[in-house]
Write a protein that holds these residues in place. Structure first.
Motif, PDB file in Angstrom:
ATOM      1  N   LEU A  34       2.370  -2.674   3.380  1.00  0.00           N
ATOM      2  CA  LEU A  34       2.607  -1.880   4.718  1.00  0.00           C
ATOM      3  C   LEU A  34       2.584  -1.746   5.848  1.00  0.00           C
ATOM      4  O   LEU A  34       1.433  -2.844   6.507  1.00  0.00           O
ATOM      5  CB  LEU A  34       1.606  -0.737   3.767  1.00  0.00           C
ATOM      6  CG  LEU A  34       2.078   0.188   3.090  1.00  0.00           C
ATOM      7  CD1 LEU A  34       0.956   0.703   2.252  1.00  0.00           C
ATOM      8  CD2 LEU A  34       3.312   0.260   1.975  1.00  0.00           C
ATOM      9  N   LYS A  35       3.734  -1.754   6.818  1.00  0.00           N
ATOM     10  CA  LYS A  35       3.867  -1.577   8.021  1.00  0.00           C
ATOM     11  C   LYS A  35       2.928  -0.813   9.168  1.00  0.00           C
ATOM     12  O   LYS A  35       3.377  -0.006   8.346  1.00  0.00           O
ATOM     13  CB  LYS A  35       5.391  -2.508   8.337  1.00  0.00           C
ATOM     14  CG  LYS A  35       5.497  -2.270   9.965  1.00  0.00           C
ATOM     15  CD  LYS A  35       7.094  -2.155  10.180  1.00  0.00           C
ATOM     16  CE  LYS A  35       7.364  -2.135  11.632  1.00  0.00           C
ATOM     17  NZ  LYS A  35       8.764  -2.580  11.750  1.00  0.00           N
ATOM     18  N   VAL A  36       2.190  -1.074   9.671  1.00  0.00           N
ATOM     19  CA  VAL A  36       1.799  -0.428  10.095  1.00  0.00           C
ATOM     20  C   VAL A  36       1.843   0.043  11.439  1.00  0.00           C
ATOM     21  O   VAL A  36       1.788  -1.254  12.216  1.00  0.00           O
ATOM     22  CB  VAL A  36       0.198   0.110   9.714  1.00  0.00           C
ATOM     23  CG1 VAL A  36      -1.142   0.649  11.000  1.00  0.00           C
ATOM     24  CG2 VAL A  36       0.288  -0.235   8.296  1.00  0.00           C
ATOM     25  N   GLN A  37       1.256   1.360  12.627  1.00  0.00           N
ATOM     26  CA  GLN A  37       1.476   0.837  13.559  1.00  0.00           C
ATOM     27  C   GLN A  37       2.624   0.294  14.438  1.00  0.00           C
ATOM     28  O   GLN A  37       2.520  -0.488  15.746  1.00  0.00           O
ATOM     29  CB  GLN A  37      -0.071   0.827  14.719  1.00  0.00           C
ATOM     30  CG  GLN A  37      -0.949   1.965  14.879  1.00  0.00           C
ATOM     31  CD  GLN A  37      -2.567   0.946  15.653  1.00  0.00           C
ATOM     32  OE1 GLN A  37      -2.455  -0.223  15.503  1.00  0.00           O
ATOM     33  NE2 GLN A  37      -3.520   1.927  14.817  1.00  0.00           N
ATOM     34  N   ASP A  38       4.126   0.879  14.327  1.00  0.00           N
ATOM     35  CA  ASP A  38       4.930   0.007  14.433  1.00  0.00           C
ATOM     36  C   ASP A  38       5.178  -1.820  14.672  1.00  0.00           C
ATOM     37  O   ASP A  38       5.435  -2.617  15.211  1.00  0.00           O
ATOM     38  CB  ASP A  38       5.265   0.456  15.737  1.00  0.00           C
ATOM     39  CG  ASP A  38       6.809   0.127  16.411  1.00  0.00           C
ATOM     40  OD1 ASP A  38       7.268   0.772  14.797  1.00  0.00           O
ATOM     41  OD2 ASP A  38       7.026   0.102  17.638  1.00  0.00           O
ATOM     42  N   GLY A  39       4.101  -2.304  13.349  1.00  0.00           N
ATOM     43  CA  GLY A  39       4.810  -3.552  13.611  1.00  0.00           C
ATOM     44  C   GLY A  39       3.634  -4.231  13.954  1.00  0.00           C
ATOM     45  O   GLY A  39       2.789  -5.613  13.717  1.00  0.00           O
ATOM     46  N   GLN A  40       2.277  -3.179  14.931  1.00  0.00           N
ATOM     47  CA  GLN A  40       1.055  -4.193  15.409  1.00  0.00           C
ATOM     48  C   GLN A  40      -0.039  -5.117  13.819  1.00  0.00           C
ATOM     49  O   GLN A  40      -0.608  -5.895  14.354  1.00  0.00           O
ATOM     50  CB  GLN A  40       0.468  -3.659  16.346  1.00  0.00           C
ATOM     51  CG  GLN A  40       1.601  -2.972  17.363  1.00  0.00           C
ATOM     52  CD  GLN A  40       0.350  -2.601  18.206  1.00  0.00           C
ATOM     53  OE1 GLN A  40      -1.131  -1.497  18.175  1.00  0.00           O
ATOM     54  NE2 GLN A  40       1.330  -1.196  19.383  1.00  0.00           N
TER      55      GLN A  40
END
Length: 160
Positions: A134-140
């Motif tokens: 899952l991508k979290v915090q806009d990819g951070q």
């Protein structure tokens, strides 16, 4: 700052986070483990995630659990009574005396081990594992949710 102001600040922050999440849906992707130490996961030919941007769920970390047992003849409520055996035996037949050996028998003494002192609940990631992220915090960060489990005999103990 009084309690009302504090609650307003917290409420405004929560509303902003919700609005932001509605604009940026959660991105669910798959990748392949290409290296374990340090961990690297390939998303495509041009994009490889490094360990410092990965958050791992418990199901992709090697996890062992101890089996609660007792060996004193009492079975506690939270344990399983475990026991061992001592085996003492002699071979049935004498040696045929071939290749210069004289006829003889063997005496064998064996102590069995306690079964299942602990079990592996989850195995760690290995090269070639396909994982769901899952991508979290806009990819951070990327949260490694699970692996696409394959039924294997990896690490199996056989009687062969």
């Amino acid at each position: 700052m009084d309690m009302t102001e504090l609650l307003n600040v917290i409420t405004d922050h929560v509303i902003n986070v919700i609005k932001q999440e509605q604009q940026e849906p959660v991105l669910f992707i798959t990748g392949e483990v290409v290296q374990v130490n340090p961990l690297q996961i390939k998303i495509n030919e041009k994009f490889i995630l490094e360990e410092n941007s990965l958050l791992l769920s418990a199901t992709v970390k090697e996890t062992w659990i101890d089996i609660p047992t007792t060996t004193d003849g009492q079975t506690p409520e939270d344990g399983i009574f475990m026991h061992r055996h001592h085996i003492s035996a002699d071979t049935d037949e004498t040696n045929d005396g071939g290749q210069g050996a004289q006829n003889h028998k063997h005496h064998i003494e064996i102590d069995t081990q306690f079964a299942l002192p602990k079990i592996r609940l989850w195995r760690g990631l290995v090269v070639g594992d396909v994982v769901r992220l899952l991508k979290v915090q806009d990819g951070q960060f990327y949260f490694v949710l699970e692996r696409e489990e394959k039924i294997t005999n990896e690490g199996a103990i056989t009687g062969d």
